[in-house]
Design an enzyme around this catalytic site. Sequence first.
Site, PDB file in Angstrom:
ATOM      1  N   GLU A 129      47.447   9.075  17.007  1.00 56.88           N
ATOM      2  CA  GLU A 129      46.874   7.768  17.451  1.00 56.88           C
ATOM      3  C   GLU A 129      47.704   6.845  17.792  1.00 56.88           C
ATOM      4  O   GLU A 129      48.765   6.990  17.636  1.00 56.88           O
ATOM      5  CB  GLU A 129      46.677   7.288  15.389  1.00 56.88           C
ATOM      6  CG  GLU A 129      46.340   7.973  14.424  1.00 56.88           C
ATOM      7  CD  GLU A 129      46.724   7.151  12.889  1.00 56.88           C
ATOM      8  OE1 GLU A 129      46.646   6.411  12.572  1.00 56.88           O
ATOM      9  OE2 GLU A 129      46.738   8.614  11.994  1.00 56.88           O
ATOM     10  N   ASP A 133      49.144  -2.472  19.945  1.00 53.46           N
ATOM     11  CA  ASP A 133      50.391  -3.675  19.829  1.00 53.46           C
ATOM     12  C   ASP A 133      49.657  -5.297  18.978  1.00 53.46           C
ATOM     13  O   ASP A 133      48.804  -5.943  19.747  1.00 53.46           O
ATOM     14  CB  ASP A 133      51.025  -3.945  21.101  1.00 53.46           C
ATOM     15  CG  ASP A 133      52.000  -4.654  21.054  1.00 53.46           C
ATOM     16  OD1 ASP A 133      52.711  -5.207  19.439  1.00 53.46           O
ATOM     17  OD2 ASP A 133      52.316  -5.570  21.918  1.00 53.46           O
ATOM     18  N   TYR A 240      44.062   1.871  10.239  1.00 57.24           N
ATOM     19  CA  TYR A 240      44.513   3.889  10.259  1.00 57.24           C
ATOM     20  C   TYR A 240      45.126   3.980   8.450  1.00 57.24           C
ATOM     21  O   TYR A 240      45.860   5.078   8.649  1.00 57.24           O
ATOM     22  CB  TYR A 240      45.446   3.797  10.872  1.00 57.24           C
ATOM     23  CG  TYR A 240      46.577   2.369  11.411  1.00 57.24           C
ATOM     24  CD1 TYR A 240      47.604   2.228  10.747  1.00 57.24           C
ATOM     25  CD2 TYR A 240      46.425   1.522  11.986  1.00 57.24           C
ATOM     26  CE1 TYR A 240      48.458   1.467  10.166  1.00 57.24           C
ATOM     27  CE2 TYR A 240      46.766   0.361  12.185  1.00 57.24           C
ATOM     28  CZ  TYR A 240      47.847  -0.119  11.433  1.00 57.24           C
ATOM     29  OH  TYR A 240      48.779  -1.162  11.290  1.00 57.24           O
ATOM     30  N   CYS A 422      50.008 -33.777  44.328  1.00 62.27           N
ATOM     31  CA  CYS A 422      49.731 -31.969  44.312  1.00 62.27           C
ATOM     32  C   CYS A 422      49.687 -31.623  45.719  1.00 62.27           C
ATOM     33  O   CYS A 422      49.126 -32.701  46.640  1.00 62.27           O
ATOM     34  CB  CYS A 422      47.660 -32.874  44.119  1.00 62.27           C
ATOM     35  SG  CYS A 422      46.982 -31.199  44.696  1.00 62.27           S
ATOM     36  N   CYS A 425      46.676 -31.575  47.915  1.00 58.47           N
ATOM     37  CA  CYS A 425      45.690 -32.538  48.329  1.00 58.47           C
ATOM     38  C   CYS A 425      46.554 -33.795  48.710  1.00 58.47           C
ATOM     39  O   CYS A 425      46.157 -35.000  49.231  1.00 58.47           O
ATOM     40  CB  CYS A 425      44.485 -32.827  47.867  1.00 58.47           C
ATOM     41  SG  CYS A 425      45.079 -33.577  46.153  1.00 58.47           S
TER      42      CYS A 425
HETATM   43  S1  IVH Z   1      51.453   3.824   9.903  1.00 61.92           S
HETATM   44  C1  IVH Z   1      53.518   4.423   6.877  1.00 61.92           C
HETATM   45  N1  IVH Z   1      49.407   4.426  12.006  1.00 61.92           N
HETATM   46  O1  IVH Z   1      53.317  -0.546  13.361  1.00 61.92           O
HETATM   47  C2  IVH Z   1      52.764   4.170   7.210  1.00 61.92           C
HETATM   48  N2  IVH Z   1      51.281   2.210  12.613  1.00 61.92           N
HETATM   49  O2  IVH Z   1      56.148   0.110  14.016  1.00 61.92           O
HETATM   50  C3  IVH Z   1      53.162   3.069   8.398  1.00 61.92           C
HETATM   51  N3  IVH Z   1      50.800   0.637  14.178  1.00 61.92           N
HETATM   52  O3  IVH Z   1      53.890  -1.761  10.676  1.00 61.92           O
HETATM   53  C4  IVH Z   1      52.088   2.949   9.833  1.00 61.92           C
HETATM   54  N4  IVH Z   1      49.269   1.507  15.150  1.00 61.92           N
HETATM   55  O4  IVH Z   1      52.273  -2.956  12.596  1.00 61.92           O
HETATM   56  C5  IVH Z   1      50.611   3.488  11.307  1.00 61.92           C
HETATM   57  N5  IVH Z   1      47.640   3.785  13.911  1.00 61.92           N
HETATM   58  C6  IVH Z   1      49.054   3.349  13.407  1.00 61.92           C
HETATM   59  C7  IVH Z   1      49.322   2.384  14.226  1.00 61.92           C
HETATM   60  C8  IVH Z   1      51.195   1.230  13.131  1.00 61.92           C
HETATM   61  C9  IVH Z   1      50.243   0.567  14.888  1.00 61.92           C
HETATM   62  C10 IVH Z   1      51.923  -0.438  14.158  1.00 61.92           C
HETATM   63  C11 IVH Z   1      52.041  -0.842  12.518  1.00 61.92           C
HETATM   64  C12 IVH Z   1      53.212  -0.153  11.977  1.00 61.92           C
HETATM   65  C13 IVH Z   1      54.348  -0.354  13.100  1.00 61.92           C
HETATM   66  C14 IVH Z   1      55.294   0.257  12.650  1.00 61.92           C
END
Ligand code: IVH
Length: 692
Positions: A129, A133, A240, A422, A425
Amino acid sequence: MSNALRKVTVDALTEKQAASELKILAAEIGLHDKAYHQNDAPSITDAAYDALRKRNDAIEARFPKLRRADSPSKSVGAAPAGGFRKVQHTVPMLSLGNAFADEDVTDFMERVRRFLDMDGNETIEVTAEPKIDGLSFSARYEKGQLAVAATRGDGSEGEDITANIRTIKELPDFIMGDVPKVIEIRGEVYMTKDDFAALNASQESKGGKIFANPRNAAAGSLRQLDPKITAARPLRAFTYAWGEVKGMEWETQWDFLQTLKRWGFPVNPRTKVCRTVDAMLKEYRTLGEDRAELPYDIDGMVYKVNSIGLQKRLGFVSRAPRWAIAHKYAAERAQTVVEDIEVQVGRTGTLTPVARLKPINVGGVVVSNATLHNEDEIARKDVRIGDTVIIQRAGDVIPQVLEVVNPDRKGRNDPYKLPTKCPVCGSHAIREEGEVARRCTGGLFCKAQAVERLKHFVSRDAFDIEGLGEKNIEAFFTDGLIESPADLFTLKSKDLEGREGWAQKSIDNLLAAIARRRTVSFERFIYGLGIRQVGQATARLLAHAYGSFDAWRKAMSTAKDKESDAYAELTNIEQIGESVAEDLVAFFAEKHNRDILDALAKQITIEDFKRPDTSGSPIAGKTVVFTGTLEAMSRGEAKSRAQELGAKVAGSVSKKTDLVVAGPGAGSKLKEAAALGIKVVSEQEYLKLIGG
Ligand code: IVH
């Protein structure tokens, strides 16, 4: 129709009636919101407004699936008074272990196999996945209804951001169908790169806070105590994971993601199931290649063992699951040298310092410029010419200077100072109190701003020159036909002959349209100059106060001395504060602007302000206060009519008040009027008094 429906109790509504009423409520509440927030003129009492919202919520609670995309319940709630309430996570929000190199991923899968005692022949499915960010959140649904939402915080305790999460349209407030008694849905709130750029541009023009990257912008927007601000920010989300869940189970992460989709949650479309390490690494690389083109920032790929049964067996080490890992992309940062600092002037006159860098490859893109935002940011980071700096590039966003590598190094040049003239100008560039931006005051004269100013000058509410759209202005400006407003009035047929798309007939039409505007009302003239903060209403106030262009011009030039009578007279005009006064004075202090004004005045006739005939007006010279709900006219209408009849309209009751016009729902102002013995009339009586 809406009132007729509202007599029916919510319990007695048919589904059809409910749908129809929700539609009306959304429109009605929307209008009141607009009146209140954008026009500063509430159109109903607070109590009546609350009643509408309550009714909307009650109908939605009974018919969750009728909830509209534009439902008022998706927007604001009341702002909490203090900080955020704390929320305990029943199931902690964990973090992930990191992998950087390919071997780290191989090691991860080997660890998983060893732990499960599975040999290399057995397939272990893994989801891949994108790692968004943004900011993680957890939203708890009880019986399908969003009950509370929280930030991650320290993983055990977060902050209550329920009201803010509700403003994110992609996240449902109700889930329907086969729903567990309790489920905490977890995911990431983010902002797209485009929305981030647009937000920063608008923040910049408003002199507001500039965000460093989409993640910061999303964080700043989500952590707003006032959900109205969050509602106005373009936040999105991907989901997710789950936290606590009662009454439902899944066999695989993939199945869970399908359920999320069915419930209407946003799930990242690039999620895949992989059966080998090679397949995982291939996904990682493909996503990496597409990274710059994705509409949002990602910082890696998250691999999760797909089988929930295996996940349970694997469990956790400290605060990270054994069954998942984040495969990070190299941070798009690099180190280089600031060769120069140049200043760009935006179309609205904002001076933006830009670092000219020794070209450097950052995540596959050669970067030679980075923004330094404004003078406060330069000072905060203390960036100087010759410094070695870390720069960062987030997707297609303009690269930025993060920090100076060795700020104590000897031999640094002098601290950088933004010019006060500026660079385009030569006009004065000033920074008003409370603003971060320094702005060029040579609006009409400055080449960086001229096109925008000219567009404004010819626009409908200003000089209203028919047939001279934005495209023409741009083309005429580029070809040197017009540089300043006065040039429009010296335009000749032969200047335009032979231009593509300009037949003799359209040339004649345009010249006739320009000729018609050789005589212009004083207020349109003032508005057309595009002086900062001088919109139509202020232009009218000024025209009213000074009467003629000559009187105004003279007064504005004298007003540069803050001790002068002219300055006092200016700030004494009701609704013209010091900040507007400063912009006016700055405009006239700039010789370039005065020259342009004089050149223009030579070409045209500026009519003196036509004072409305208030002889015989029963309220001329009186101070009137409106309170409560007005039924026959809007607040704005009431105000402008009273002003036309020579009255002053005040916002609060005082000894100076002559008359209070009270509609239903009037409160404290009525009491004050009674205490001061001021005459109070109803809206009907008032209308009779002023003659309809
Ligand atoms: S799973 C136990 N899935 O990454 C599962 N986290 O570095 C924990 N994040 O705190 C998270 N995309 O904020 C998961 N597809 C994704 C994610 C994801 C971004 C972030 C999330 C987590 C951080 C961990």
